[in-house]
Each structure stands twice: as structure tokens, then as C-alpha cells.
Design a protein around this motif. Structure first.
Motif, PDB file in Angstrom:
ATOM      1  N   ALA A  57       0.848  -1.340   0.218  1.00 39.77           N
ATOM      2  CA  ALA A  57       0.041  -0.282   0.144  1.00 39.77           C
ATOM      3  C   ALA A  57       0.656   0.953   0.010  1.00 39.77           C
ATOM      4  O   ALA A  57       0.735   1.970  -0.626  1.00 39.77           O
ATOM      5  N   ASP A  58       2.165   1.347   0.819  1.00 42.80           N
ATOM      6  CA  ASP A  58       2.457   2.431   0.966  1.00 42.80           C
ATOM      7  C   ASP A  58       3.700   2.902  -0.359  1.00 42.80           C
ATOM      8  O   ASP A  58       4.127   3.701  -0.867  1.00 42.80           O
ATOM      9  N   LYS A  59       3.610   1.863  -1.514  1.00 41.86           N
ATOM     10  CA  LYS A  59       4.684   2.265  -2.750  1.00 41.86           C
ATOM     11  C   LYS A  59       3.062   2.521  -4.061  1.00 41.86           C
ATOM     12  O   LYS A  59       3.454   2.921  -5.204  1.00 41.86           O
ATOM     13  N   LEU A  60       1.972   2.689  -3.311  1.00 38.56           N
ATOM     14  CA  LEU A  60       0.856   3.182  -4.529  1.00 38.56           C
ATOM     15  C   LEU A  60       1.585   4.590  -5.393  1.00 38.56           C
ATOM     16  O   LEU A  60       2.411   5.428  -4.917  1.00 38.56           O
ATOM     17  N   PRO A  61       1.202   4.336  -6.796  1.00 33.53           N
ATOM     18  CA  PRO A  61       1.000   5.285  -7.335  1.00 33.53           C
ATOM     19  C   PRO A  61       1.044   6.394  -6.861  1.00 33.53           C
ATOM     20  O   PRO A  61      -0.705   6.308  -7.263  1.00 33.53           O
ATOM     21  N   SER A  62       1.489   7.960  -7.284  1.00 32.86           N
ATOM     22  CA  SER A  62       0.219   9.028  -6.988  1.00 32.86           C
ATOM     23  C   SER A  62      -0.149   9.345  -8.072  1.00 32.86           C
ATOM     24  O   SER A  62       0.449   9.059  -9.783  1.00 32.86           O
ATOM     25  N   GLN A  63      -1.242   9.631  -8.050  1.00 30.40           N
ATOM     26  CA  GLN A  63      -2.377   9.886  -8.984  1.00 30.40           C
ATOM     27  C   GLN A  63      -2.502  11.560  -9.620  1.00 30.40           C
ATOM     28  O   GLN A  63      -3.792  11.672 -10.256  1.00 30.40           O
ATOM     29  N   ASP A  64      -1.698  12.524  -8.603  1.00 27.78           N
ATOM     30  CA  ASP A  64      -1.797  13.923  -8.440  1.00 27.78           C
ATOM     31  C   ASP A  64      -2.987  14.137  -7.717  1.00 27.78           C
ATOM     32  O   ASP A  64      -3.913  15.194  -8.964  1.00 27.78           O
ATOM     33  N   GLY A  65      -4.319  13.767  -7.580  1.00 29.39           N
ATOM     34  CA  GLY A  65      -5.777  14.401  -6.700  1.00 29.39           C
ATOM     35  C   GLY A  65      -6.013  13.481  -8.012  1.00 29.39           C
ATOM     36  O   GLY A  65      -7.368  13.198  -7.202  1.00 29.39           O
ATOM     37  N   LYS A  66      -6.256  12.365  -8.069  1.00 30.56           N
ATOM     38  CA  LYS A  66      -6.785  10.788  -9.060  1.00 30.56           C
ATOM     39  C   LYS A  66      -7.504   9.955  -7.952  1.00 30.56           C
ATOM     40  O   LYS A  66      -6.264   9.856  -7.811  1.00 30.56           O
ATOM     41  N   ARG A  67      -8.438   9.615  -7.805  1.00 22.96           N
ATOM     42  CA  ARG A  67      -8.882   9.025  -7.168  1.00 22.96           C
ATOM     43  C   ARG A  67      -8.211   6.796  -7.312  1.00 22.96           C
ATOM     44  O   ARG A  67      -8.308   7.348  -8.971  1.00 22.96           O
ATOM     45  N   LEU A  68      -7.644   6.215  -6.883  1.00 23.09           N
ATOM     46  CA  LEU A  68      -7.697   5.150  -7.369  1.00 23.09           C
ATOM     47  C   LEU A  68      -8.960   4.093  -7.419  1.00 23.09           C
ATOM     48  O   LEU A  68      -8.802   4.043  -5.785  1.00 23.09           O
ATOM     49  N   VAL A  69      -9.032   3.608  -8.040  1.00 30.68           N
ATOM     50  CA  VAL A  69      -9.766   2.492  -8.095  1.00 30.68           C
ATOM     51  C   VAL A  69      -9.621   1.181  -8.439  1.00 30.68           C
ATOM     52  O   VAL A  69      -8.793   0.607  -9.511  1.00 30.68           O
ATOM     53  N   LEU A  70      -9.608   0.705  -7.669  1.00 34.18           N
ATOM     54  CA  LEU A  70      -9.221  -1.200  -8.094  1.00 34.18           C
ATOM     55  C   LEU A  70     -10.693  -2.131  -8.297  1.00 34.18           C
ATOM     56  O   LEU A  70     -11.761  -1.493  -8.318  1.00 34.18           O
ATOM     57  N   TYR A  71      -9.620  -3.519  -8.935  1.00 35.56           N
ATOM     58  CA  TYR A  71     -10.999  -3.957  -9.982  1.00 35.56           C
ATOM     59  C   TYR A  71     -10.307  -5.521 -10.182  1.00 35.56           C
ATOM     60  O   TYR A  71      -9.279  -5.725  -9.839  1.00 35.56           O
ATOM     61  N   CYS A  72     -10.811  -6.314  -9.503  1.00 35.74           N
ATOM     62  CA  CYS A  72     -10.458  -7.439  -9.284  1.00 35.74           C
ATOM     63  C   CYS A  72     -11.734  -8.610 -10.850  1.00 35.74           C
ATOM     64  O   CYS A  72     -12.000  -7.499 -11.267  1.00 35.74           O
ATOM     65  N   GLY A  73     -12.122  -9.601 -10.171  1.00 37.68           N
ATOM     66  CA  GLY A  73     -12.319 -10.227 -11.571  1.00 37.68           C
ATOM     67  C   GLY A  73     -14.693 -10.402 -10.251  1.00 37.68           C
ATOM     68  O   GLY A  73     -14.939 -10.640 -11.668  1.00 37.68           O
ATOM     69  N   SER A  74     -13.908 -10.508  -9.332  1.00 46.08           N
ATOM     70  CA  SER A  74     -15.792 -10.004  -8.807  1.00 46.08           C
ATOM     71  C   SER A  74     -16.269  -9.421  -7.869  1.00 46.08           C
ATOM     72  O   SER A  74     -16.743  -8.842  -7.419  1.00 46.08           O
ATOM     73  N   GLY A  75     -15.236  -8.545  -6.947  1.00 44.12           N
ATOM     74  CA  GLY A  75     -15.151  -7.439  -6.497  1.00 44.12           C
ATOM     75  C   GLY A  75     -14.668  -7.820  -5.012  1.00 44.12           C
ATOM     76  O   GLY A  75     -14.173  -6.817  -4.399  1.00 44.12           O
ATOM     77  N   ILE A  76     -14.140  -9.476  -5.083  1.00 44.41           N
ATOM     78  CA  ILE A  76     -14.043  -9.555  -3.958  1.00 44.41           C
ATOM     79  C   ILE A  76     -12.477  -9.012  -3.275  1.00 44.41           C
ATOM     80  O   ILE A  76     -12.366  -8.935  -2.360  1.00 44.41           O
ATOM     81  N   ARG A  77     -11.423  -9.567  -4.162  1.00 43.21           N
ATOM     82  CA  ARG A  77     -10.194  -9.277  -4.090  1.00 43.21           C
ATOM     83  C   ARG A  77      -9.733  -7.534  -4.089  1.00 43.21           C
ATOM     84  O   ARG A  77      -8.888  -7.524  -3.291  1.00 43.21           O
TER      85      ARG A  77
END
Length: 125
Positions: A57-77
Motif C-alpha cells: 500500500a505504501d508504494k502505490l503510485p501518486s495520481q496527482d489527486g486522482k482517485r485510485l479505483v481497484l478491480y478484480c474478477g468479482s470485487g472480492i479481492r
């Protein structure tokens, strides 16, 4: 959008339509937390690959104010990864309800695999 208070902040769960509209506007960065094999077979065009097992988590890229949205196959991961990222203080952050399966079911464009050649191909609605 649904919102739930969890350790570290607010976990946002976005619908496919909300994600697609924000992605089209350039308001978000998409991160696919599935395995490399799943990603190579099919994924949302332009999404970054960061498999769940490698997320720091502490290594996630900065998106200059953009929200990061995660996805997987079904939403569980993606929900699990989102919770761990929020606990590490990463905000703003959301994940996509229903994952890539819901994206495809909604007829959204993506990158698939041409089964005759094994090459990637755009799949349009």
C-alpha cells in the motif's frame, strides 16, 4: 456509490457505470489486482496491473489527486486490497462492485484475446 467506514477511512464501492464515466473523463486511475495470467487474457484498456499478492500500500503510485479505483474478477479481492490500503492511509480510494465480470456483463469495451492467434484484441460493445 456506496460508502462504508472501515479502519483507516471510507471504503467506496463504485458501480461499473460510475467507474466507466469517471475513467472516460480521466478522473481516476484503474488498478487491476488480478493475476498476470488473468490480466493477459482480458482487462480494461489502460488499467495498471498490480496483483493482489504484490500490493504494498505504501508504494502505490501518486495520481496527482486522482482517485485510485481497484478491480478484480468479482470485487472480492479488490475489496480486500482496498481495505488494506485504507488501513495504510491511502486515500482517496475505491473499488468496483462486481469486478471485471460486471464490466463485461455491462458490455463495456476491454482488451481480450483472439483465440485463433493468441494476440490481444479490442472488444467493443
Amino acid at each position: 456509490m456506496k460508502a462504508e467506514e472501515v479502519d483507516g477511512g471510507t471504503l467506496e464501492t463504485w458501480t461499473v457505470d460510475e467507474v466507466a464515466e469517471a475513467y472516460e473523463r480521466g478522473d481516476i486511475a484503474l488498478i487491476d489486482v488480478r493475476t498476470p495470467q488473468e490480466y493477459m487474457f482480458e482487462h480494461i484498456e489502460g488499467a495498471l496491473l498490480l496483483p493482489m499478492s504484490f500490493v504494498q500500500a505504501d508504494k502505490l503510485p501518486s495520481q496527482d489527486g486522482k482517485r485510485l479505483v481497484l478491480y478484480c474478477g468479482s470485487g472480492i479481492r479488490s475489496g480486500k486490497v482496498a481495505r488494506s490500503c485504507l488501513a495504510a492511509g491511502i486515500t482517496p480510494l475505491a473499488h468496483m462492485e462486481g469486478g471485471f465480470g460486471a464490466w463485461k456483463k455491462a458490455g463495456r469495451p476491454h482488451i481480450g484475446t483472439d483465440m485463433a492467434t493468441g494476440a490481444p484484441k479490442r472488444v467493443a460493445p
